[in-house]
Motif scaffolding. Structure first.
Motif, PDB file in Angstrom:
ATOM      1  N   SER A 319       0.812  -1.220   0.000  1.00 16.92           N
ATOM      2  CA  SER A 319       0.000   0.000   0.000  1.00 16.92           C
ATOM      3  C   SER A 319       0.847   1.271   0.000  1.00 16.92           C
ATOM      4  O   SER A 319       0.323   2.358  -0.248  1.00 16.92           O
ATOM      5  N   SER A 320       2.133   1.148   0.320  1.00 16.23           N
ATOM      6  CA  SER A 320       2.969   2.346   0.368  1.00 16.23           C
ATOM      7  C   SER A 320       3.224   2.840  -1.052  1.00 16.23           C
ATOM      8  O   SER A 320       3.521   2.052  -1.957  1.00 16.23           O
ATOM      9  N   PRO A 321       3.141   4.149  -1.266  1.00 15.69           N
ATOM     10  CA  PRO A 321       3.316   4.686  -2.617  1.00 15.69           C
ATOM     11  C   PRO A 321       4.791   4.683  -3.027  1.00 15.69           C
ATOM     12  O   PRO A 321       5.688   4.715  -2.190  1.00 15.69           O
ATOM     13  N   GLU A 323       7.872   6.612  -4.531  1.00 15.84           N
ATOM     14  CA  GLU A 323       8.332   7.979  -4.704  1.00 15.84           C
ATOM     15  C   GLU A 323       9.712   7.948  -5.352  1.00 15.84           C
ATOM     16  O   GLU A 323      10.644   7.340  -4.817  1.00 15.84           O
TER      17      GLU A 323
END
Length: 669
Positions: A319-321, A323
């Motif tokens: 779920s972590s985006p 970057e």
């Protein structure tokens, strides 16, 4: 009166204008008088036709010891002073090409092979450099890429000999003294002993000709599998090696936070950014974790890219985006194995003065502001993404403004002889301070193919030579290793132990034949004396006979070229900082031996030319030649145990059969 007007009875001497004579059939082939003899008429060349009138008419003796010359158009004779040296015997000409020359060449070749292959299987264990060159022969048989500081021809021949003689490439060649057991090693050993002569001579003849490049083409074609030499070469070079993690690779194209990467310095053989648990020793900057550049693939080359002001989310969390890292960002690099951050401060670097020390600092990624680095891409604008492999980046230390780089200097034993990494306050752009990201692991990003990295053959050839030069300059002697200096070599000051150290071992000792070595050394001085004397004589216009002119040409031109070859193969070693061994003189020694042959051949011919009758001159020449051959042969007989192996007391023991041959205290056999 012409030559045709003087009938010559058969078998009578032919008489020239100076009262010199030569029989029509000279069994020795020696032109005894240095004077013009009557010759059959011949068609003059265009150059002769342009000579002064009457130049082709034989000269007649004149009163007062001069020579009479015909006047223009057959007019009265005029007399001139002779500038000739007093008549002297000429040097004997070279023997005619007949069956003796091929027979002599065949005999020398046969003796060369016999002397080199006699007792070749002994000792049946690894000797000195066989540790390296035997291993390299195995690499060729297994087609495994490796790095060495020399061109590949000699090693390719070793591998080929092993393959043709039945060696299967499985012997490990770990250290001297390991027994070969059932492995067939004789073929490779035979080429190892001859490779310096064959490979160096071939390289000399072919540089920079096309065949030299073809040799590297074969080298690259055969060694197409990943091996221990990968890390010395660029990412693009490695992408051509089967089994390398860059071969036919598909990786995420753009760098992102949380990615696990390796960073390779763009300096030739600059190495990967590396760290390990060992600390800098006391007195070398801050006693923190070492950061170096390492030339091989290793888990300690892995770093995690993190933001400077926060930790990075767990990569396993879907779920972590994602970057991406951008040009101008401030980042931290955490060492994956030790969890310490890449760090710098104003302590002096270990080897490079006025550069700052680079360390690993912190616990579990927690450090201080000296762990912050600004990442910048060469030629890119702020905010642009960073491409793996293709972007050239520099890391600027935020606190001090210095730039992370590889100095190229080799650290001492405490640094595991890896390459020094520093932070330089001098902002000059150079490959030392540029890096690219090579490995890139981030499961959240899609992979793309990087076939565009494929280098051309010319690029691979250039890089290979640059890496060899860099590797050569970094070679340092090992502990307790016997090395030598260039001035040792011509005087045969010290040999090299191939095998065995005591009276119970089978000892092989590399030493130049002292008679040949010292004869070569004396001949260099003798040649210079002869060459200078000959050059001065010619400069002053001294008239020489045809044979002496030919000798002068051989001495000055042929001997001069060989002397230049000796200088070019010997004197560059005085400028080298790398470790040197006795065998580095062997290419120069070949030129020195050739110069000895030319010098003594000319000297014997010159001496024989002063003697008469012809049989005496011939005896002097052949006697001198035979004396040299017998002297060299006897010296080989005396010292052959050094090459073929010895068992028993060392030569320093008076009871040793070799004691009388230890002519210098520095010899250790």
């Amino acid at each position: 009166m012409s030559a045709s007007d003087c009938p010559q009875p058969q078998g009578r001497p032919l008489t020239s204008g100076l009262g010199c004579s030569r029989t029509a059939a000279d069994p020795a082939g020696l032109h005894l008088p240095a004077c013009p003899a009557l010759r059959p008429p011949r068609t003059p060349s265009p150059r002769m036709r342009r000579a002064r009138p009457g130049a082709g008419v034989p000269r007649m003796p004149a009163a007062g010891g001069g020579q009479a010359e015909p006047g223009p158009r057959g007019g009265p004779l005029r007399q001139r002073e002779s500038r000739r040296l007093p008549a002297r015997p000429a040097a004997p000409p070279a023997p005619s090409a007949g069956p003796a020359r091929p027979a002599a060449l065949a005999l020398v070749t046969l003796l060369s092979f016999a002397s080199r292959f006699h007792r070749l299987p002994e000792p049946p264990h690894v000797c000195w450099d066989e540790t390296h060159f035997g291993k390299m022969g195995s690499y060729y048989i297994n087609r495994t890429f490796f790095f060495d500081v020399h061109p590949p021809l000699g090693k390719m021949l070793i591998g080929l000999a092993g393959y043709l003689s039945g060696y299967d490439g499985t012997f490990p060649f770990q250290k001297p003294g390991d027994r070969y057991e059932q492995h067939n090693y004789v073929g490779m050993r035979g080429v190892m002993f001859g490779k310096h002569l064959l490979a160096r001579v071939l390289c000399l003849i072919l540089l920079p000709l096309a065949l030299y490049a073809a040799m590297f083409a074969v080298h690259f074609t055969v060694l197409n599998k990943s091996g221990p030499g990968d890390g010395f070469f660029s990412s693009a070079f490695q992408s051509q090696l089967i089994g390398n993690n860059l071969h036919n690779v598909s990786v995420p194209e753009h760098l992102a936070y949380g990615s696990v990467v390796t960073m390779k310095n763009l300096r030739m053989a600059g190495g990967y950014l590396h760290s390990h648990w060992h600390l800098y020793p006391e007195g070398i900057g801050a006693r923190q974790q070492q950061v170096t550049a390492y030339l091989h693939k290793d888990l300690n080359n892995l770093w995690i890219i993190k933001k400077h002001d926060s930790d990075t989310a767990d990569l396993s969390d879907p779920s972590s985006p994602v970057e991406f890292v951008r040009h101008g960002d401030i980042i931290r690099l955490e060492h994956k194995e030790t969890s310490r951050n890449l760090h710098s401060h104003q302590h002096e670097a270990p080897l490079t003065r006025k550069h700052f020390q680079v360390t690993g600092y912190g616990i579990n990624g927690t450090g201080d502001s000296n762990d912050f680095w600004r990442i910048e891409v060469v030629g890119r604008k702020a905010g642009k993404l960073i491409k793996v492999l293709r972007s050239q980046v520099r890391l600027t230390h935020v606190a001090t403004g210095c730039i992370l780089g590889s100095s190229g200097k080799t650290l001492p034993k405490w640094g595991w002889e890896q390459v020094e990494v520093t932070c330089t306050p001098y902002l000059k752009e150079s490959p030392n301070s540029l890096w690219n990201f090579e490995d890139h692991i981030n499961p959240k990003l899609p992979n793309i193919s990087l076939d565009v990295l494929k280098p051309s053959f010319a690029e691979m050839l250039l890089e290979s030579h640059m890496v060899m030069i860099r590797g050569n300059s970094g070679l340092k002697p090992k502990d307790n290793e016997v090395t030598s200096k260039p001035w040792h070599w011509p005087i045969n000051y010290q040999g090299l132990r191939f095998s065995g150290v005591n009276e119970t071992d089978y000892r092989v000792y590399l030493l130049g034949n002292p008679v040949i070595w010292w004869l070569n050394l004396v001949t260099i001085g003798l040649y210079l004396l002869i060459a200078v004397s000959t050059a001065v004589a010619l400069k002053r216009g001294v008239q020489l006979t045809t044979e002496l002119k030919e000798l002068s040409r051989v001495v000055l031109r042929g001997g001069g070229q060989i002397t230049l070859g000796w200088l070019l193969h010997y004197f560059p070693f005085f400028m080298m900082g790398r470790v040197l061994y006795f065998h580095h003189y062997f290419p120069a020694m070949l030129f020195s031996s050739m110069l000895t042959g030319i010098t003594w051949d000319a000297l014997l011919k010159f001496c024989a030319g002063f003697l008469s009758p012809s049989t005496t001159a011939r005896k002097v020449y052949r006697g001198g030649f035979l004396t040299l051959v017998l002297l060299i042969t006897y010296s080989f007989y005396l010292f052959h145990p050094l090459s073929y192996g010895m068992i028993g007391p060392m030569a320093s023991d008076p009871s040793s059969p070799m004691a009388g041959l230890r002519w210098m205290d520095s010899w250790e056999f």
